[in-house]
Design a protein around this motif. Structure first.
Motif, short mmCIF file in Angstrom:
data_model
loop_
_atom_site.label_atom_id
_atom_site.label_comp_id
_atom_site.label_asym_id
_atom_site.label_seq_id
_atom_site.Cartn_x
_atom_site.Cartn_y
_atom_site.Cartn_z
N GLY A 124 0.81 -1.22 0.00
CA GLY A 124 0.00 0.00 0.00
C GLY A 124 0.84 1.26 0.00
N LYS A 125 1.93 1.23 0.75
CA LYS A 125 2.71 2.47 0.93
C LYS A 125 3.84 2.63 -0.08
CE LYS A 125 1.87 3.38 5.78
NZ LYS A 125 2.51 3.82 7.02
N GLU A 126 4.48 1.51 -0.45
CA GLU A 126 5.66 1.64 -1.32
C GLU A 126 5.32 1.51 -2.80
OE1 GLU A 126 8.99 -0.72 -0.07
OE2 GLU A 126 8.69 -0.14 2.03
N TYR A 127 4.36 0.64 -3.12
CA TYR A 127 4.05 0.49 -4.55
C TYR A 127 2.54 0.38 -4.77
CZ TYR A 127 4.24 -4.53 -3.32
OH TYR A 127 4.04 -5.76 -2.74
N GLY A 128 1.84 1.33 -4.20
CA GLY A 128 0.37 1.31 -4.22
C GLY A 128 -0.27 1.68 -5.55
N ALA A 129 0.29 1.21 -6.65
CA ALA A 129 -0.25 1.53 -7.98
C ALA A 129 -1.00 0.34 -8.56
CB ALA A 129 0.89 1.95 -8.90
N ASN A 130 -1.52 0.52 -9.76
CA ASN A 130 -2.31 -0.55 -10.39
C ASN A 130 -1.45 -1.61 -11.06
OD1 ASN A 130 -4.55 1.15 -9.85
ND2 ASN A 130 -5.64 -0.03 -11.40
N PRO A 131 -1.64 -2.87 -10.67
CA PRO A 131 -0.91 -3.95 -11.31
C PRO A 131 -1.36 -4.10 -12.76
CG PRO A 131 -2.65 -4.84 -9.92
CD PRO A 131 -2.61 -3.36 -9.66
N GLY A 132 -0.39 -4.34 -13.64
CA GLY A 132 -0.73 -4.68 -15.03
C GLY A 132 -1.35 -3.56 -15.84
N ARG A 133 -1.25 -2.33 -15.36
CA ARG A 133 -1.96 -1.26 -16.05
C ARG A 133 -1.04 -0.17 -16.57
NH1 ARG A 133 -5.35 -4.49 -14.85
NH2 ARG A 133 -7.56 -4.14 -14.56
N ALA A 134 0.19 -0.15 -16.18
CA ALA A 134 1.08 0.92 -16.63
C ALA A 134 2.48 0.37 -16.60
CB ALA A 134 0.95 2.13 -15.70
N HIS B 239 5.16 2.10 -15.37
CA HIS B 239 6.07 2.71 -14.39
C HIS B 239 6.40 1.73 -13.27
CE1 HIS B 239 2.79 3.52 -11.53
NE2 HIS B 239 2.09 4.00 -12.54
N GLN B 240 7.45 2.05 -12.54
CA GLN B 240 8.03 1.10 -11.59
C GLN B 240 7.06 0.62 -10.53
OE1 GLN B 240 11.00 -0.26 -12.28
NE2 GLN B 240 10.32 -1.70 -10.71
N MET B 241 6.24 1.51 -9.99
CA MET B 241 5.31 1.11 -8.93
C MET B 241 4.30 0.10 -9.46
SD MET B 241 4.72 4.71 -6.95
CE MET B 241 3.23 4.20 -6.12
N ALA B 242 3.84 0.32 -10.69
CA ALA B 242 2.86 -0.60 -11.30
C ALA B 242 3.51 -1.96 -11.56
CB ALA B 242 2.32 -0.01 -12.59
N ILE B 243 4.77 -1.93 -11.97
CA ILE B 243 5.48 -3.19 -12.22
C ILE B 243 5.66 -3.95 -10.91
CG2 ILE B 243 7.72 -4.15 -12.97
CD1 ILE B 243 7.83 -1.71 -14.94
N ASP B 244 6.02 -3.23 -9.84
CA ASP B 244 6.17 -3.88 -8.54
C ASP B 244 4.84 -4.50 -8.08
OD1 ASP B 244 8.79 -3.12 -8.54
OD2 ASP B 244 8.55 -1.46 -7.13
N ALA B 245 3.74 -3.81 -8.35
CA ALA B 245 2.42 -4.33 -7.96
C ALA B 245 2.13 -5.63 -8.73
CB ALA B 245 1.34 -3.28 -8.23
N SER B 246 2.42 -5.63 -10.02
CA SER B 246 2.21 -6.84 -10.83
C SER B 246 3.06 -7.99 -10.32
CB SER B 246 2.62 -6.60 -12.29
OG SER B 246 1.78 -5.66 -12.88
N ARG B 247 4.31 -7.69 -10.01
CA ARG B 247 5.22 -8.73 -9.52
C ARG B 247 4.73 -9.34 -8.23
NH1 ARG B 247 10.81 -5.77 -10.48
NH2 ARG B 247 11.07 -6.36 -12.67
#
Lengths: 381, 381
Positions: free
Chosen positions: B25-35, B37-45
């Motif tokens: 939530g705090k470090e990579y709180g972005a949308n998985p598989g949707r963009a 950028h690094q935070m989104a990639i971390d969410a997907s991973r």
């Protein structure tokens, strides 16, 4: 990292959101509505608190008619499939997200007629266009309150009231507006309002919901244990239980309740103003740059905090990649799950670069973004 | 508080679970598989990590065929409605939870034939009974791996293999077993395995999933943005995207991945042994008390960590209330969302008092519970 992907998920969240998620998980991590012990009661209360907070924010007459889902997409499917059957006619906009467009396509294959209103140059619809689209079998009007590609913010109050006069069931996709822009279920007469928890409402991902107005007969998308009327072979008929089978996301909903409380403390209008200010700054800055094509309404027209653009001679994906790698700026590039909108604005091939600031975006971040974009344009185009 | 409601939701969770929820939530709180950028990639991973951990735990041949849902109920509905159509025959057990029984009831009303296998005195089914139930139109065999009321743990390996020989699609409800008891998708040949994230897998509430075997044509329960093939009017056909429309519960799934990692570190067998030890202690203690009626298999037969009982002359709900208020012991009372099972054991009127210890339950807590129950029996009956 400068995060300008708030239209996908807002980040960061108010600190209280994660505190409440943790408190739910650690202090009362039991099943809501399933047992009589204290932890289970606390879990139920926490979810009820989210319902009450949302019903106040949206001026909904009954908190128990707000039901929770995994996300806004599930809520929209529940509303759309529950409302329309073969032989019906539905009116929608030409800017819809796939969360509306794909269910409608499935229904079209099953014999539902669909009319896409074009609106004006920017996709704004008006009552005349709506009226002209009416047919004897028109059943519903479903539309995005604001486009996630162009930012076009519809006059939802006016459109809803007119559609109700025409006897339509009104389904609103508030993915880009809930928590930021004015939404008034009671005064406008909204039948079904789908909202994500993790965008403008500041809840964690994994939360969303649907307002279901009185007198609508929507079947659930799935059936199971509800902790109520367990002896019955059938799903309970009362809300919210009818639509909330299985264990709910208590920590997520506790976080969502905290997010909505945060909005009330700040004042929704103040958040709206702040986002508007940031968006105007972004639009003004970008519009002065050469090689930039901006999409969506001009600066003086109503819009959500979404700015789509392209750079002459550069692929959107490449530009976004460089913004991330070189300047640590997170944006979204591509089709944004809304091909209808991209067809309208002529970007169906490779989409747009989308900037979406949020309440926590700072003025100087927008300045940094503008200077990064300017620099990159010189370097790559 | 002594928490013996782990069959509903395990509590507490390993500390690492909430750490990973927060980090997501705090470090990579972005949308998985949707963009990109690094935070989104971390969410997907992070979500992919959960898929891989689960596929290892369940010996699933392909992590991408594990799809995530809000809870096991949604997963079961996806499996059941996706497999059966009017004219088909389905075989199930007489101990099913409403997450299976209610979808089957809806399908029965739509022309699906349902046979409930009675099993032996404790509900254990065997291959002969299964064979006898076969009809030319038999399509599927759906059953709870373990009952949430009686604890009856089926020989799922044997039953699945036999059912596959008979050409049936096998759907297993692993709500009470995933993370604790052996489940082997590849070796047994399970077609569809539904699991909750928040029970034996130690994930947060709001997580669950479904293994979908190769060659099955299951339609999604809902449609929308998937971040892939966005230009298509239709849902992608590849997994997991086909079944994961809209924003997923990234923090919840990050927590679930951590929960499954925790199980691997401890060793699933060790958790199973620990729960068995606690359950036997509980059963032994309760069986020596007067006025106690115990339900489910005797101590030497295979069971999950679920103990249901009643006290002569006292309502289950009242007894549970007193356990909570007087002794701070959290149990569940009533019908446990499984009326079929209660009909079988004759407790459909007011249900049972259910104790469900978990891996974190301590020996001395069971002793305290036993002495509290004994004391309460003397006081109230």
């Amino acid at each position: 990292m400068i995060y300008l992907d708030n239209a996908a998920t807002t980040w960061p969240k108010p600190e209280i959101v994660w505190q409440e998620v943790l408190r739910a998980g650690k202090e009362y991590g039991a099943n809501p509505g399933r047992a009589s012990h204290q932890m289970a009661i606390d879990a139920s209360r926490s979810i009820y608190k989210a319902r009450v907070a949302l019903s106040q924010l949206f001026n909904a007459p009954d908190p128990l008619r707000i039901i929770f889902t995994l996300n806004a997409t599930e809520a929209l499917n529940l509303a759309i499939f529950g409302t329309l059957k073969s032989g019906d006619h539905v009116i929608t906009s030409s800017l819809e997200h796939n969360a509306v467009a794909r269910p409608l396509k499935i229904l079209q294959d099953r014999g539902v007629e669909v009319t896409y209103l074009q609106g004006d140059d920017y996709g704004y619809m008006d009552e005349d266009e709506l009226k002209k689209a009416l047919r004897p079998n028109s059943k519903a009007f479903v539309f995005s309150h604001a486009s996630n590609v162009t930012g076009t913010l519809q006059d939802a109050a006016r459109l809803t009231k007119k559609a109700k006069e025409y006897g339509l069931t009104v389904i609103i996709d508030a993915a880009q507006t809930a928590g930021v822009h004015d939404i008034n279920i009671k005064d406008w007469g909204i039948d079904l309002l789908a909202f994500p928890g993790h965008k403008g409402l500041f809840g964690p991902q994994g939360t969303g919901g649907l307002w279901i107005g009185e007198g609508l007969h929507i079947p659930p998308l799935y059936y199971g244990g509800t902790g109520s009327q367990s002896e019955s072979e059938y799903q309970p008929t009362h809300l919210p239980d009818r639509f909330e089978s299985g264990t709910q996301n208590t920590p997520g909903l506790a976080g969502l309740a905290a997010g909505v409380e945060f909005i009330k403390e700040i004042g929704r209008e103040k958040i709206e103003e702040q986002e508007e200010k940031l968006t105007i700054k972004l639009l003004d800055g970008l519009s002065n740059m050469k090689k930039v094509t901006l999409y969506g309404p001009p600066v003086h027209l109503p819009r959500a905090a979404v700015v789509s653009m392209n750079i002459e001679g550069v692929e959107a994906a490449e530009f976004g990649f460089l913004l991330d790698k070189v300047h640590q700026i997170a944006v979204r590039t591509g089709l944004h799950c809304a091909p209808l909108a991209h067809k309208r604005i002529g970007t169906i091939e490779s989409g747009t670069i989308r900037f979406s600031p949020g309440y926590f975006t700072r003025d100087e971040e927008i300045e940094q973004v503008l200077s990064a974009v300017e620099k990159l344009i010189e370097e790559v185009s």
